[in-house]
Design a protein around this motif. Structure first.
Motif, PDB file in Angstrom:
ATOM      1  N   ARG B  96       0.817  -1.213   0.000  1.00  0.00           N
ATOM      2  CA  ARG B  96       0.000   0.000   0.000  1.00  0.00           C
ATOM      3  C   ARG B  96       0.851   1.262   0.000  1.00  0.00           C
ATOM      4  O   ARG B  96       0.524   2.262   0.616  1.00  0.00           O
ATOM      5  CB  ARG B  96      -0.936  -0.015   1.200  1.00  0.00           C
ATOM      6  CG  ARG B  96      -0.273  -0.259   2.529  1.00  0.00           C
ATOM      7  CD  ARG B  96      -1.293  -0.265   3.629  1.00  0.00           C
ATOM      8  NE  ARG B  96      -2.224   0.817   3.444  1.00  0.00           N
ATOM      9  CZ  ARG B  96      -3.553   0.692   3.559  1.00  0.00           C
ATOM     10  NH1 ARG B  96      -4.073  -0.454   3.878  1.00  0.00           N
ATOM     11  NH2 ARG B  96      -4.335   1.724   3.376  1.00  0.00           N
ATOM     12  N   THR B 115      -5.816   1.944  -1.216  1.00  0.00           N
ATOM     13  CA  THR B 115      -7.253   2.099  -1.459  1.00  0.00           C
ATOM     14  C   THR B 115      -7.521   3.413  -2.202  1.00  0.00           C
ATOM     15  O   THR B 115      -6.726   4.351  -2.131  1.00  0.00           O
ATOM     16  CB  THR B 115      -8.070   2.126  -0.152  1.00  0.00           C
ATOM     17  OG1 THR B 115      -7.695   3.276   0.602  1.00  0.00           O
ATOM     18  CG2 THR B 115      -7.863   0.862   0.667  1.00  0.00           C
ATOM     19  N   ALA B 117      -9.668   5.577  -1.456  1.00  0.00           N
ATOM     20  CA  ALA B 117      -9.834   6.655  -0.483  1.00  0.00           C
ATOM     21  C   ALA B 117      -8.487   7.187  -0.023  1.00  0.00           C
ATOM     22  O   ALA B 117      -8.290   8.395   0.110  1.00  0.00           O
ATOM     23  CB  ALA B 117     -10.633   6.157   0.713  1.00  0.00           C
ATOM     24  N   GLU B 118      -7.556   6.289   0.215  1.00  0.00           N
ATOM     25  CA  GLU B 118      -6.252   6.746   0.697  1.00  0.00           C
ATOM     26  C   GLU B 118      -5.536   7.534  -0.394  1.00  0.00           C
ATOM     27  O   GLU B 118      -4.933   8.570  -0.115  1.00  0.00           O
ATOM     28  CB  GLU B 118      -5.391   5.562   1.162  1.00  0.00           C
ATOM     29  CG  GLU B 118      -3.994   6.020   1.535  1.00  0.00           C
ATOM     30  CD  GLU B 118      -3.337   5.177   2.586  1.00  0.00           C
ATOM     31  OE1 GLU B 118      -3.791   4.047   2.819  1.00  0.00           O
ATOM     32  OE2 GLU B 118      -2.345   5.660   3.170  1.00  0.00           O
ATOM     33  N   GLU B 120      -6.824   9.265  -2.733  1.00  0.00           N
ATOM     34  CA  GLU B 120      -7.476  10.569  -2.809  1.00  0.00           C
ATOM     35  C   GLU B 120      -7.025  11.475  -1.659  1.00  0.00           C
ATOM     36  O   GLU B 120      -6.716  12.649  -1.842  1.00  0.00           O
ATOM     37  CB  GLU B 120      -8.980  10.371  -2.755  1.00  0.00           C
ATOM     38  CG  GLU B 120      -9.763  11.558  -3.199  1.00  0.00           C
ATOM     39  CD  GLU B 120     -11.199  11.163  -3.502  1.00  0.00           C
ATOM     40  OE1 GLU B 120     -12.005  11.232  -2.576  1.00  0.00           O
ATOM     41  OE2 GLU B 120     -11.489  10.782  -4.641  1.00  0.00           O
ATOM     42  N   ALA B 121      -6.975  10.874  -0.469  1.00  0.00           N
ATOM     43  CA  ALA B 121      -6.594  11.656   0.707  1.00  0.00           C
ATOM     44  C   ALA B 121      -5.155  12.152   0.614  1.00  0.00           C
ATOM     45  O   ALA B 121      -4.831  13.213   1.125  1.00  0.00           O
ATOM     46  CB  ALA B 121      -6.770  10.811   1.970  1.00  0.00           C
ATOM     47  N   ARG B 122      -4.306  11.374  -0.016  1.00  0.00           N
ATOM     48  CA  ARG B 122      -2.897  11.791  -0.145  1.00  0.00           C
ATOM     49  C   ARG B 122      -2.718  12.832  -1.261  1.00  0.00           C
ATOM     50  O   ARG B 122      -1.820  13.651  -1.200  1.00  0.00           O
ATOM     51  CB  ARG B 122      -2.002  10.586  -0.446  1.00  0.00           C
ATOM     52  CG  ARG B 122      -2.081   9.463   0.552  1.00  0.00           C
ATOM     53  CD  ARG B 122      -1.443   9.823   1.877  1.00  0.00           C
ATOM     54  NE  ARG B 122      -1.678   8.747   2.833  1.00  0.00           N
ATOM     55  CZ  ARG B 122      -2.097   8.919   4.075  1.00  0.00           C
ATOM     56  NH1 ARG B 122      -2.305  10.121   4.543  1.00  0.00           N
ATOM     57  NH2 ARG B 122      -2.288   7.892   4.870  1.00  0.00           N
ATOM     58  N   LEU B 124      -5.207  15.009  -2.666  1.00  0.00           N
ATOM     59  CA  LEU B 124      -5.954  16.267  -2.610  1.00  0.00           C
ATOM     60  C   LEU B 124      -5.207  17.407  -1.920  1.00  0.00           C
ATOM     61  O   LEU B 124      -5.261  18.541  -2.393  1.00  0.00           O
ATOM     62  CB  LEU B 124      -7.320  16.046  -1.962  1.00  0.00           C
ATOM     63  CG  LEU B 124      -8.361  15.401  -2.880  1.00  0.00           C
ATOM     64  CD1 LEU B 124      -9.674  15.209  -2.139  1.00  0.00           C
ATOM     65  CD2 LEU B 124      -8.594  16.222  -4.140  1.00  0.00           C
ATOM     66  N   ASP B 138     -13.477   3.428   0.546  1.00  0.00           N
ATOM     67  CA  ASP B 138     -12.691   3.049   1.718  1.00  0.00           C
ATOM     68  C   ASP B 138     -12.055   1.673   1.564  1.00  0.00           C
ATOM     69  O   ASP B 138     -11.077   1.362   2.226  1.00  0.00           O
ATOM     70  CB  ASP B 138     -13.575   3.029   2.971  1.00  0.00           C
ATOM     71  CG  ASP B 138     -13.925   4.432   3.418  1.00  0.00           C
ATOM     72  OD1 ASP B 138     -13.032   5.288   3.392  1.00  0.00           O
ATOM     73  OD2 ASP B 138     -15.078   4.666   3.772  1.00  0.00           O
ATOM     74  N   PHE B 157     -15.721  14.228  -7.688  1.00  0.00           N
ATOM     75  CA  PHE B 157     -15.436  15.644  -7.879  1.00  0.00           C
ATOM     76  C   PHE B 157     -15.424  16.037  -9.351  1.00  0.00           C
ATOM     77  O   PHE B 157     -15.758  17.126  -9.711  1.00  0.00           O
ATOM     78  CB  PHE B 157     -14.081  15.987  -7.268  1.00  0.00           C
ATOM     79  CG  PHE B 157     -14.014  15.723  -5.821  1.00  0.00           C
ATOM     80  CD1 PHE B 157     -14.867  16.386  -4.952  1.00  0.00           C
ATOM     81  CD2 PHE B 157     -13.124  14.812  -5.312  1.00  0.00           C
ATOM     82  CE1 PHE B 157     -14.812  16.140  -3.593  1.00  0.00           C
ATOM     83  CE2 PHE B 157     -13.064  14.568  -3.960  1.00  0.00           C
ATOM     84  CZ  PHE B 157     -13.905  15.223  -3.102  1.00  0.00           C
TER      85      PHE B 157
END
Lengths: 400, 466
Positions: B96, B115, B117-118, B120-122, B124, B138, B157
């Protein structure tokens, strides 16, 4: 297959619908949060994270196993029993699952443990030992019963009164400073707390969670009868686990209690709001963070009172950890389950939490549960860990 | 308990902490998110590197033990069978790492177990995004998305669109254990920056393949700049007639430039009684831009059907309702989700939608209390439409489960026969599609599989292959 004795699954059957309610979405493995832009992804289950990351260590996998048990596809081997007991029941999976009341995964583990205990196949030895201590000495340490109230020596606390302080095992024995701080603060506000002295028994939190329900009920009945006979209308606890036991578990088995249960953080916030106490001095550490105890936060939804109290300490800046409030990470204890079954895992979880605290730049961590204090203090590596009552007493300039 | 025959070897490769073969541990890997039956592997291993994956594949080949790769485990098409009680389940979620965010080349390279989600979180916070699936973000891994989720639904988005064009390339372990990279990495001196390569586009062998040609260990995706939209707004309309609502969604889809960030037509509750709800979300860099988009949208919608065909509705309420019921994964309160999803061309989406609705209503007559036909939706997905029908049942009710699966199977066949393209595959879902393949195509697929995987170890029995 190395199986144990016949286990009837009667408790698991009772909540069969819940065991089957999981849609296997996997949110209990990691969570991004509903806010699609600002919350970093994080792992949900501390046990899964520290045990190789397998499915059977997260709620989705364990619920699948529960179904397997009900369908006769899985059997309770000693290894599976250890797994079912090596969970802090911290409820973070419940929160991210967001399916209450249909699905509350720790309720399923608790039912499985009750079945295991009913069949005489559990709890595993480390927890059985705690059960024995609680049965015989009425505290989790096996310490002498007549030393339980030693913390109150010289305080001249009454045995009867409208407000009663329930100290719990940790504040009664190794962390007497928390009990003495609580009493000192309450007295400073003009209150006159009573206590149960040596008559107080362990609240039974570990037994509620380890499946030894009869023992937990025994503790509940004893404590409630004693509290009622003291004339108390309000009981205050400084321990998050005691608070959850008295607030949620006791009424669940005994019905409505004849007294109100509050956590010390709630009463402190009220007293500050009403101007009954004032915090005068700061702490040596200017920047602090707060650790939400699972039993206080996710179980009982007490989030703001401790923060309001910390915010009132002069000169102290509260900074939040990445995972806070509903998302807070466990301290590793988990109602004695993880700390007994896998002490090294409990330490790892606590270390992870303290690293997260360190990332905030905080010089100290405050929490509101003596058990969390103990877990986190051991992993602190130089960061000061306070119980909320100790920090407040210090700020009020109280000698304890 | 006796260990799996390859337990010690796998421990040597991945470390004993990352190998499990107890009956309960493998049982936890026996299902995906669907109601299809459990298929229990013999052992689970969680490799950490492509080299470990390669060693595992070589070992499996040596002993002729099937491999079933696994990402987030959230497919809806039935868990691959492998060889029950014997297969090696390769859980990729330990791999990962986000390996390279290359803003200059606008690519991001990640390990397969990251994932959506991860990622995307990293990305953005850096003002970047990549197209991934939007639900359940998730859990879905990038590797799973590329090889199993058939391109996915796109990212909220940016509006919905197929992911396939934004996959730059993959690194994969072939059934013989060799590690290859596609795209511009066929020049060993080059980075992975472009999908095209010398010769055919072999990345396509892995995209949507469900792991039958190898295990994806790394993925490179196109990277896009994410410009924070200061203003977000929505309009919503309620229709009694599906035809009227559909005409509006077609007109909005044809408008250039596109005005929306999300456009969805959905119905909740029993199909026979549903009102049709159109939710249209737009974004703008300023209030003026947003207002202009929303006004144009409202004009198109209101001009498309007579005034008595629609009524304005509460956009926030609709969005909440939709998110609750569909986007954010089915709520547990409704039960297990059996889903029929299709990508449809614009010219017969409505016919497919209606035919499926009628079939579901008819099939569930008398079952309404046990199988809920709640939740159907039609998204804009690029220039196509993406249809989704959900059936809910209690997992503890085996008869309802069988009924839901049977209706789903009939619906899937009908949708395919009418020209839709199925998105949710895996075992049972893939079998339905494979049964309709022209013989020449399935023979070609069979020949490819045999040539690449002579021992048939890599996710066997998928797509009606041996």
């Amino acid at each position: 297959m190395n199986t144990t004795g016949v286990i009837a699954n009667s408790e698991l059957e009772r909540i069969r619908e819940m065991a089957y309610a999981c849609t296997r979405c996997g949110a209990c493995r990691e969570k991004y949060s509903g806010d699609m832009t600002h919350t970093p992804a994080f792992r949900v289950c501390p046990v899964r994270e520290h045990n190789g990351g397998f499915e059977h260590h997260c709620a989705r996998g364990k619920l699948q196993i529960a179904q397997g048990i009900l369908e006769g596809r899985c059997a309770y081997s000693p290894e599976l029993i250890d797994l079912i007991y090596s969970d802090p029941d911290c409820k973070l999976c419940t929160w991210v699952c967001n399916a209450l009341p249909v699905l509350d995964p720790p309720m399923v583990w608790r039912a499985m443990r009750q079945d295991i205990v009913a069949a005489g196949s559990g709890p595993p030895p480390p927890l059985k030992e705690i059960d024995t201590r609680v049965r015989e000495q009425h505290n989790v340490f096996g310490a002498r019963t007549d030393r339980r109230a030693k913390w109150a020596q010289g305080l001249d606390l009454p045995g009867r009164g409208e407000l009663l302080y329930f100290a719990g095992c940790y504040a009664s024995y190794p962390q007497a400073g928390i009990a003495r701080s609580t009493v000192a603060i309450l007295r400073q506000a003009g209150l006159d707390p009573a206590y149960l002295a040596d008559g107080e028994w362990c609240c039974g939190v570990a037994q509620f969670h380890d499946g030894s329900t009869a023992l937990a009920e025994q503790a509940a009945k004893h404590n409630v009868e004693l509290i009622a006979s003291s004339g108390a209308k309000r009981v205050v606890t400084s321990c998050a686990e005691c608070y959850k036991s008295l607030k949620l578990e006791y009424p669940d088995i005994l019905g409505e209690l004849p007294f109100e249960v509050v956590h010390v953080s709630e009463i402190l916030a009220d007293m500050l709001g009403a101007g009954k106490i004032s915090l005068k001095a700061g702490l040596p550490e200017r920047r602090v963070t707060f650790h939400d105890p699972c039993h206080l936060g996710r179980y009982c939804k007490v989030y703001e009172p401790p923060r309001a109290v910390i915010g009132a300490i002069p000169g102290v800046e509260l900074v939040e950890m990445k995972r806070h409030r509903d998302y807070a990470w466990c301290c590793g204890n988990g109602a004695e389950l993880v700390s007994s079954m896998q002490p090294e895992l409990a330490s790892e979880i606590a270390r992870g939490r303290m690293e997260e605290a360190g990332e905030t730049g905080a010089q100290a961590l405050i929490t509101a549960c003596p058990r969390c204090v103990l877990s986190l203090e051991r992993a602190a590596r130089g960061m000061k860990v306070y119980d909320l009552t100790v920090a407040v007493a210090r700020s009020m300039g109280l000698e304890v | 308990m006796a260990h799996h025959p390859l337990y010690s070897d796998l421990c040597q490769i991945a470390g004993s902490k990352y190998v499990a073969d107890s009956d309960f541990a493998v049982w936890a890997y026996a299902k995906d998110s669907s109601a299809y039956p459990a298929r229990v592997p013999g052992i689970v291993v969680r490799p950490n590197t492509a080299e470990e994956v390669s060693e595992i594949v070589k070992l499996a080949n040596q002993h002729k033990v099937p491999i079933v790769p696994r990402g987030g485990g959230t497919q809806f098409g039935g868990w691959p069978p492998g060889e029950p009680g014997k297969s090696i389940c390769v859980d990729m979620t330990r791999m990962r790492r986000i390996l390279d965010v290359n803003e200059l080349n606008k690519t991001v390279t990640v390990e397969a177990g990251v994932t959506c989600a991860e990622l995307e979180a990293r990305l953005l916070p850096k003002g970047l995004y990549a197209h991934t699936v939007f639900s359940p973000a998730d859990s879905v891994t990038i590797g799973g998305m590329v090889c199993g989720v058939f391109g996915g639904g796109g990212q909220m988005f940016a509006g919905l669109a197929s992911n396939w064009p934004t996959i730059v390339g993959v690194k994969a372990v072939l059934p013989n254990g060799e590690v290859i990279e596609t795209g511009t990495r066929t020049n060993p001196h080059a980075k992975m920056f472009f999908r095209s390569a010398v010769g055919p586009d072999l990345a396509g062998l892995f995209i949507g393949s469900m792991g039958i040609f190898g295990i994806i260990t790394e993925v490179t995706l196109d990277l896009f700049y994410w410009q924070p939209h200061r203003e977000v707004g929505a309009v919503a309309y309620k229709y009694e007639r599906l035809d009227d609502a559909y005409q509006a969604i077609v007109k909005l889809g044809m408008h250039e430039p596109k005005l929306f960030s999300l456009c969805i037509l959905f119905g909740l509750g029993p199909l026979a009684q549903t009102d049709w709800q159109l939710l249209y979300r737009a974004q703008g860099h300023s209030r003026e831009e947003l207002d202009r988009k929303l006004e144009t949208t409202a004009r198109i919608i209101e001009d498309t059907a007579p005034p008595d065909a629609w009524q304005p509705a509460d956009a926030v309420g609709y969005a909440t309702e939709f998110l609750l019921h569909g986007h954010d994964f089915p709520p547990h309160t409704l039960g297990m989700w059996t889903i029929m999803e299709f990508l449809c061309p614009r010219d017969n989406t409505l016919e497919i939608f209606k035919a499926l609705s009628e079939l579901i209503v008819e099939e569930l007559r008398g079952w309404e209390d046990r199988v809920l036909s709640g939740g159907c939706s039609m998204f804009m997905c690029g220039e196509q439409h993406y249809l989704s029908f959900g059936l809910y049942h209690k997992e503890s009710d085996p008869e309802a489960r069988e009924k839901a699966l049977s209706v789903s199977q009939k619906g899937n066949i009908l949708g395919l026969e009418m020209g839709g393209f199925k998105l949710v595959l895996n075992k049972e879902g893939g079998d339905i599609c494979a049964a309709m393949m022209p013989p020449a195509y399935s023979n070609w697929l069979r020949a490819l599989k045999k040539a690449m995987d002579p021992n048939n170890i890599m996710n066997p029995h998928m797509l009606l292959l041996p």
